[in-house]
Each structure stands twice: as structure tokens, then as C-alpha cells.
Scaffold this active site. Structure first.
Site, PDB file in Angstrom:
ATOM      1  N   TYR A   3       6.275  -4.759 -14.968  1.00  7.84           N
ATOM      2  CA  TYR A   3       5.701  -5.857 -15.775  1.00  7.84           C
ATOM      3  C   TYR A   3       4.441  -6.460 -15.166  1.00  7.84           C
ATOM      4  O   TYR A   3       3.596  -7.016 -15.886  1.00  7.84           O
ATOM      5  CB  TYR A   3       6.757  -6.947 -16.019  1.00  7.84           C
ATOM      6  CG  TYR A   3       6.962  -7.871 -14.846  1.00  7.84           C
ATOM      7  CD1 TYR A   3       7.905  -7.597 -13.858  1.00  7.84           C
ATOM      8  CD2 TYR A   3       6.184  -9.023 -14.714  1.00  7.84           C
ATOM      9  CE1 TYR A   3       8.077  -8.436 -12.772  1.00  7.84           C
ATOM     10  CE2 TYR A   3       6.343  -9.869 -13.628  1.00  7.84           C
ATOM     11  CZ  TYR A   3       7.298  -9.574 -12.662  1.00  7.84           C
ATOM     12  OH  TYR A   3       7.444 -10.406 -11.587  1.00  7.84           O
ATOM     13  N   GLU A  36     -23.902   0.809  -6.125  1.00  6.56           N
ATOM     14  CA  GLU A  36     -23.129   0.548  -7.351  1.00  6.56           C
ATOM     15  C   GLU A  36     -23.547  -0.743  -8.061  1.00  6.56           C
ATOM     16  O   GLU A  36     -22.795  -1.261  -8.888  1.00  6.56           O
ATOM     17  CB  GLU A  36     -21.637   0.476  -7.019  1.00  6.56           C
ATOM     18  CG  GLU A  36     -21.048   1.720  -6.421  1.00  6.56           C
ATOM     19  CD  GLU A  36     -20.964   2.878  -7.402  1.00  6.56           C
ATOM     20  OE1 GLU A  36     -21.571   2.796  -8.495  1.00  6.56           O
ATOM     21  OE2 GLU A  36     -20.296   3.860  -7.067  1.00  6.56           O
ATOM     22  N   HIS A  67     -12.980   8.451  -8.157  1.00  4.12           N
ATOM     23  CA  HIS A  67     -13.858   7.522  -7.459  1.00  4.12           C
ATOM     24  C   HIS A  67     -13.096   6.345  -6.832  1.00  4.12           C
ATOM     25  O   HIS A  67     -12.997   6.287  -5.616  1.00  4.12           O
ATOM     26  CB  HIS A  67     -14.935   7.036  -8.452  1.00  4.12           C
ATOM     27  CG  HIS A  67     -15.963   6.156  -7.856  1.00  4.12           C
ATOM     28  ND1 HIS A  67     -17.193   5.946  -8.430  1.00  4.12           N
ATOM     29  CD2 HIS A  67     -15.948   5.388  -6.743  1.00  4.12           C
ATOM     30  CE1 HIS A  67     -17.897   5.119  -7.682  1.00  4.12           C
ATOM     31  NE2 HIS A  67     -17.158   4.757  -6.649  1.00  4.12           N
TER      32      HIS A  67
HETATM   33 ZN    ZN Z   1     -17.593   3.452  -5.114  1.00  6.26          ZN
END
Ligand code: ZN
Length: 216
Positions: free
Chosen positions: A115, A75, A157
Site C-alpha cells: 500500500y 541531467e 538508468h
Molecule cells: Zn542519472
């Protein structure tokens, strides 16, 4: 700006182990990075965090070119692109935390049902559309979902949390997962009322002051 160092690499490993200790990650599905001069350092691909040493952490430059013996997390693209797009971000935590990911699997972000949603920087936490892991398309979607925010969900994901430090990014990831769990629980009973624009404006103003007070 921080230079690459054994201490920073050790802090990345500690943060990755901290994800598992905090219950926002199981096994080795997430990743952690920190900005350094000219790039960033990131957890390697496919190595259990408990077995990861500072030498295994991968340094990458701003173009995404890696140095060292290990391959970076698959990633790395969204880490590279977030650092390029958001100068204030110094650390990024990515996790497949169970509640945030359950909502993301329904293509649902988290509205202002509570909140504390303001902790991510606005009146919602968006869910980026699905794209295959590791792709430029996923990174592009994530950057859009992070516009004006410090965290987002990734459809089907997981989630991303950004911070000014590794500790800050991890704390935000835990907060996002907590909000996701509370929202999920509320949805079991009914559809919670979402706080209005005026109500959230007040909270965001208070958070801005609170942040400034803490920083001084
Ligand atoms: Zn991932």
C-alpha cells in the site's frame, strides 16, 4: 519562493551526501536541485559531493542558462522541465539506487504490491522508457512517467523523486528504493498479488487526509 543563498546551497550538498549515507547512491552518479526565484540551483557535474562547496553549486534560470564557474549536472534538463511543469515541486533528487535501478533495467515499474506505493501519489510508480542521459528525450519521458506522481523510475538508468522540500524529496527517494527492494525480494519467491483499484482508492484517500492533517 526561496532565493538563492549559501544556506540553500549547503542544504543541497547535505542532501546529496544524505543520498550516500542512506545507501541510495554510491559515488557521484545522482544529482540534487532546489527551486529558487526564476530558476533552480543544482549540483555540479563531475565533482565528488564531499569536495563540493556552496560556490560550486550551479544556478540556472528557467531556460536552462547556467551562471557560475562550474558546469551543471548533465541531467539539468529534466530538473528544469519538472520545475516548469509542476509548480508544487520545490526539490528534486535523482539517484541510481541499486534496487530501483535493477527493476528499471528490466523496464519494470513498481505496481501496488504494497500500500505504501501511494506515497508517490498514485497506484503505481511508472518506469519511463529509455533515452540517453542528459537528453531532451529523457526529460520528456520522465515528465510523462511523473504525470500525477511524485516519483518515477528511468529505464536502464535510475529514479527521480520530487518533493516540497529537499528533505521531502530525499525521504521519498529512500521510500521508493525501499519499495523497490521489497518488490525485488518478493519476486524472488513468486509474483506478489497487486492491490486492487478499490483497495488503493481507500489508501490514497487516507493518504490525502493524512497529508492535509500534517500540513495544518
Ligand atoms: Zn542519472
Amino acid at each position: 519562493m526561496l532565493a538563492d543563498s549559501a544556506a540553500l546551497r549547503a542544504a543541497i550538498i547535505a542532501t546529496a551526501l544524505g543520498m550516500n549515507a542512506a545507501g541510495i547512491n554510491r559515488g557521484k552518479s545522482g544529482n540534487v536541485s532546489a527551486r529558487i526565484d526564476g530558476g533552480f540551483v543544482i549540483t555540479p557535474s563531475g565533482l565528488p559531493y564531499a569536495d563540493t562547496t556552496p560556490d560550486d553549486i550551479v544556478a540556472m534560470d528557467e531556460t536552462g542558462t547556467a551562471s557560475g564557474t562550474r558546469k551543471p549536472s548533465s541531467e539539468w534538463r529534466f530538473h528544469r522541465d519538472i520545475y516548469a511543469d509542476r509548480p508544487e515541486v520545490r526539490a528534486i533528487v535523482h539517484a541510481h539506487s541499486p534496487f530501483a535501478t535493477s527493476l528499471a533495467c528490466l523496464d519494470r515499474g513498481i505496481p501496488a504490491f504494497h500500500y505504501m506505493i501511494a506515497v508517490a501519489g498514485g497506484d503505481d510508480i511508472r518506469c519511463a522508457p529509455y533515452a540517453t542521459f542528459g537528453t531532451q528525450a529523457l526529460s520528456d519521458h520522465a515528465l510523462r512517467a511523473l504525470d500525477g506522481r511524485r516519483a518515477c523510475l528511468l529505464a536502464h538508468h535510475g529514479m527521480i523523486a520530487c518533493g516540497e522540500s529537499l528533505g521531502g524529496a530525499l525521504a521519498l527517494a529512500v521510500e521508493v528504493e525501499t519499495l523497490a527492494e521489497m518488490y525485488w525480494r518478493a519476486l524472488q519467491i513468486g509474483e506478489p498479488r497487486v492491490l486492487g483499484d478499490e483497495e488503493m482508492r481507500e489508501v490514497l484517500a487516507k493518504f490525502a487526509t493524512y497529508g492535509a492533517a500534517r500540513a495544518s
